[in-house]
Write a protein that holds these residues in place. Sequence first.
Motif, PDB file in Angstrom:
ATOM      1  N   LEU A  25       7.064  -3.916   4.640  1.00 32.76           N
ATOM      2  CA  LEU A  25       8.341  -4.375   5.292  1.00 32.76           C
ATOM      3  C   LEU A  25       7.749  -5.369   6.585  1.00 32.76           C
ATOM      4  O   LEU A  25       8.236  -6.574   6.652  1.00 32.76           O
ATOM      5  N   VAL A  26       7.007  -4.782   7.420  1.00 35.42           N
ATOM      6  CA  VAL A  26       6.525  -5.373   8.664  1.00 35.42           C
ATOM      7  C   VAL A  26       5.696  -6.606   8.126  1.00 35.42           C
ATOM      8  O   VAL A  26       5.621  -7.968   8.763  1.00 35.42           O
ATOM      9  N   ASP A  27       4.891  -6.498   7.087  1.00 31.13           N
ATOM     10  CA  ASP A  27       4.113  -7.647   6.832  1.00 31.13           C
ATOM     11  C   ASP A  27       4.884  -8.919   6.102  1.00 31.13           C
ATOM     12  O   ASP A  27       4.529  -9.839   6.491  1.00 31.13           O
ATOM     13  N   ILE A  28       5.917  -8.192   5.263  1.00 36.07           N
ATOM     14  CA  ILE A  28       6.807  -9.470   4.590  1.00 36.07           C
ATOM     15  C   ILE A  28       7.502 -10.316   5.741  1.00 36.07           C
ATOM     16  O   ILE A  28       7.634 -11.430   5.762  1.00 36.07           O
ATOM     17  N   LYS A  29       7.795  -9.587   6.762  1.00 33.80           N
ATOM     18  CA  LYS A  29       8.601 -10.330   8.042  1.00 33.80           C
ATOM     19  C   LYS A  29       7.555 -11.071   8.798  1.00 33.80           C
ATOM     20  O   LYS A  29       7.816 -11.589  10.057  1.00 33.80           O
ATOM     21  N   GLY A  30       6.241 -10.903   8.776  1.00 30.75           N
ATOM     22  CA  GLY A  30       5.271 -11.541   9.321  1.00 30.75           C
ATOM     23  C   GLY A  30       5.021 -11.046  10.840  1.00 30.75           C
ATOM     24  O   GLY A  30       4.507 -11.800  11.662  1.00 30.75           O
ATOM     25  N   VAL A  31       5.428  -9.680  11.006  1.00 33.35           N
ATOM     26  CA  VAL A  31       5.109  -8.780  12.424  1.00 33.35           C
ATOM     27  C   VAL A  31       4.160  -7.864  12.439  1.00 33.35           C
ATOM     28  O   VAL A  31       4.378  -6.963  13.008  1.00 33.35           O
ATOM     29  N   SER A  32       3.311  -7.834  11.520  1.00 35.58           N
ATOM     30  CA  SER A  32       2.336  -6.556  11.357  1.00 35.58           C
ATOM     31  C   SER A  32       1.672  -6.483  12.637  1.00 35.58           C
ATOM     32  O   SER A  32       1.298  -5.348  12.963  1.00 35.58           O
ATOM     33  N   ASP A  33       1.358  -7.559  13.385  1.00 36.07           N
ATOM     34  CA  ASP A  33       0.740  -7.360  14.417  1.00 36.07           C
ATOM     35  C   ASP A  33       1.511  -6.833  15.765  1.00 36.07           C
ATOM     36  O   ASP A  33       0.898  -6.351  16.580  1.00 36.07           O
ATOM     37  N   GLN A  34       2.537  -6.782  15.462  1.00 39.90           N
ATOM     38  CA  GLN A  34       3.616  -5.913  16.554  1.00 39.90           C
ATOM     39  C   GLN A  34       4.043  -4.564  16.145  1.00 39.90           C
ATOM     40  O   GLN A  34       4.580  -3.829  16.754  1.00 39.90           O
ATOM     41  N   PHE A  35       3.082  -3.836  14.930  1.00 37.02           N
ATOM     42  CA  PHE A  35       3.724  -2.448  14.656  1.00 37.02           C
ATOM     43  C   PHE A  35       2.509  -1.968  14.578  1.00 37.02           C
ATOM     44  O   PHE A  35       1.096  -2.513  13.987  1.00 37.02           O
ATOM     45  N   TYR A  36       2.058  -0.374  14.742  1.00 38.47           N
ATOM     46  CA  TYR A  36       0.861   0.273  14.557  1.00 38.47           C
ATOM     47  C   TYR A  36       1.697   1.607  13.530  1.00 38.47           C
ATOM     48  O   TYR A  36       2.534   2.128  14.282  1.00 38.47           O
ATOM     49  N   ILE A  37       1.340   1.870  12.400  1.00 37.91           N
ATOM     50  CA  ILE A  37       2.063   2.791  11.610  1.00 37.91           C
ATOM     51  C   ILE A  37       0.975   3.808  10.943  1.00 37.91           C
ATOM     52  O   ILE A  37       0.038   3.528  10.241  1.00 37.91           O
ATOM     53  N   GLU A  38       1.425   5.170  11.168  1.00 33.76           N
ATOM     54  CA  GLU A  38       0.776   6.069  10.653  1.00 33.76           C
ATOM     55  C   GLU A  38       1.667   7.124  10.031  1.00 33.76           C
ATOM     56  O   GLU A  38       2.875   7.077  10.176  1.00 33.76           O
ATOM     57  N   SER A  39       0.956   8.008   9.306  1.00 40.55           N
ATOM     58  CA  SER A  39       1.729   9.527   8.906  1.00 40.55           C
ATOM     59  C   SER A  39       0.904  10.570   8.992  1.00 40.55           C
ATOM     60  O   SER A  39      -0.352  10.640   9.173  1.00 40.55           O
ATOM     61  N   ALA A  40       1.741  11.793   9.233  1.00 43.28           N
ATOM     62  CA  ALA A  40       0.881  13.033   9.430  1.00 43.28           C
ATOM     63  C   ALA A  40       1.720  14.115   9.016  1.00 43.28           C
ATOM     64  O   ALA A  40       3.030  13.945   8.485  1.00 43.28           O
ATOM     65  N   ALA A  41       1.235  15.516   8.881  1.00 46.61           N
ATOM     66  CA  ALA A  41       2.026  16.592   8.355  1.00 46.61           C
ATOM     67  C   ALA A  41       2.407  17.500   9.334  1.00 46.61           C
ATOM     68  O   ALA A  41       1.907  17.474  10.476  1.00 46.61           O
ATOM     69  N   THR A  42       3.417  18.282   9.255  1.00 45.50           N
ATOM     70  CA  THR A  42       3.534  19.575  10.222  1.00 45.50           C
ATOM     71  C   THR A  42       2.920  20.709   9.718  1.00 45.50           C
ATOM     72  O   THR A  42       2.493  21.810  10.523  1.00 45.50           O
ATOM     73  N   GLN A  61       4.900   1.099  -8.931  1.00 44.19           N
ATOM     74  CA  GLN A  61       5.749   0.593  -9.661  1.00 44.19           C
ATOM     75  C   GLN A  61       6.668  -0.232  -8.821  1.00 44.19           C
ATOM     76  O   GLN A  61       7.174  -1.256  -9.086  1.00 44.19           O
ATOM     77  N   LYS A  62       6.677  -0.088  -7.505  1.00 42.04           N
ATOM     78  CA  LYS A  62       7.361  -0.652  -6.640  1.00 42.04           C
ATOM     79  C   LYS A  62       6.723  -2.012  -5.763  1.00 42.04           C
ATOM     80  O   LYS A  62       7.157  -2.531  -4.880  1.00 42.04           O
ATOM     81  N   ARG A  63       5.454  -2.217  -6.470  1.00 37.67           N
ATOM     82  CA  ARG A  63       4.592  -3.098  -5.704  1.00 37.67           C
ATOM     83  C   ARG A  63       4.326  -2.841  -4.045  1.00 37.67           C
ATOM     84  O   ARG A  63       4.247  -4.042  -3.577  1.00 37.67           O
ATOM     85  N   VAL A  64       4.271  -1.574  -3.814  1.00 31.16           N
ATOM     86  CA  VAL A  64       3.819  -1.527  -2.590  1.00 31.16           C
ATOM     87  C   VAL A  64       2.377  -1.107  -2.224  1.00 31.16           C
ATOM     88  O   VAL A  64       1.977  -0.196  -2.851  1.00 31.16           O
ATOM     89  N   PRO A  65       1.406  -1.799  -1.505  1.00 36.87           N
ATOM     90  CA  PRO A  65       0.220  -1.440  -1.418  1.00 36.87           C
ATOM     91  C   PRO A  65      -0.058  -0.464  -0.566  1.00 36.87           C
ATOM     92  O   PRO A  65       0.622  -0.121   0.254  1.00 36.87           O
ATOM     93  N   TYR A  66      -0.869   0.117  -0.893  1.00 32.65           N
ATOM     94  CA  TYR A  66      -1.807   1.556  -0.195  1.00 32.65           C
ATOM     95  C   TYR A  66      -3.222   1.421  -0.185  1.00 32.65           C
ATOM     96  O   TYR A  66      -3.706   1.140  -0.863  1.00 32.65           O
ATOM     97  N   THR A  67      -3.509   2.366   0.719  1.00 33.06           N
ATOM     98  CA  THR A  67      -4.980   2.790   0.813  1.00 33.06           C
ATOM     99  C   THR A  67      -5.238   4.056   0.578  1.00 33.06           C
ATOM    100  O   THR A  67      -4.508   4.937   0.852  1.00 33.06           O
ATOM    101  N   LYS A  68      -6.570   4.322   0.203  1.00 27.24           N
ATOM    102  CA  LYS A  68      -7.002   5.680   0.005  1.00 27.24           C
ATOM    103  C   LYS A  68      -6.933   6.379   1.794  1.00 27.24           C
ATOM    104  O   LYS A  68      -7.349   5.722   2.295  1.00 27.24           O
ATOM    105  N   ARG A  69      -6.596   7.591   1.769  1.00 24.56           N
ATOM    106  CA  ARG A  69      -6.452   7.927   2.875  1.00 24.56           C
ATOM    107  C   ARG A  69      -6.150   9.712   2.829  1.00 24.56           C
ATOM    108  O   ARG A  69      -6.404  10.242   1.921  1.00 24.56           O
ATOM    109  N   LYS A  70      -6.304  10.331   4.144  1.00 27.42           N
ATOM    110  CA  LYS A  70      -6.483  12.067   4.178  1.00 27.42           C
ATOM    111  C   LYS A  70      -5.537  12.128   4.869  1.00 27.42           C
ATOM    112  O   LYS A  70      -5.115  11.960   5.947  1.00 27.42           O
ATOM    113  N   ALA A  71      -4.768  13.375   4.300  1.00 27.22           N
ATOM    114  CA  ALA A  71      -3.697  13.914   4.894  1.00 27.22           C
ATOM    115  C   ALA A  71      -4.033  14.892   6.099  1.00 27.22           C
ATOM    116  O   ALA A  71      -5.102  15.287   6.496  1.00 27.22           O
ATOM    117  N   ARG A  72      -3.435  14.615   7.323  1.00 28.76           N
ATOM    118  CA  ARG A  72      -3.915  15.220   8.475  1.00 28.76           C
ATOM    119  C   ARG A  72      -2.306  15.857   9.213  1.00 28.76           C
ATOM    120  O   ARG A  72      -1.370  15.389   8.825  1.00 28.76           O
TER     121      ARG A  72
END
Length: 147
Positions: A25-42, A61-72
Amino acid sequence: MIKILFICHGNICRSPMAEFIMKKLVDIKGVSDQFYIESAATSTEEIGNDMYPPAKRMLDQKRVPYTKRKARQICREDYDRFDYIIGMDSYNMNNLHRRFPYDSKHKIYPLLENRSVSDPWYTDDFEKAYRDIYEGCVKWFERLSHD
């Protein structure tokens, strides 16, 4: 820069899906440089594992790019590093409030206001989880774009 950390139980389904949906979403809107986004577990159950294959297939299927990652697992330092810590369901929210009982900076929020994000680990309904997550990410992006 707005720093967002998405949270779910194991960090292999919902929170990484939210991470990559929001990044798109932030990439499509051209504001990727204004956001830092991660995820984690409880929890610690999936630490080091990549995203669950059915979650990857849904993003494909939804054409959302992703990278290999490790749960943390979320850590105490994350509270200081991120502006928003966003949980997927009431269970995650309870765990976040236990971990950070004094949310003095008001950083902990649910992704959706009136309901939990469907958990595809138990339902196997990755389409519904995607719809919930997408809806929440769009609303959060709109909210953060106007703040």
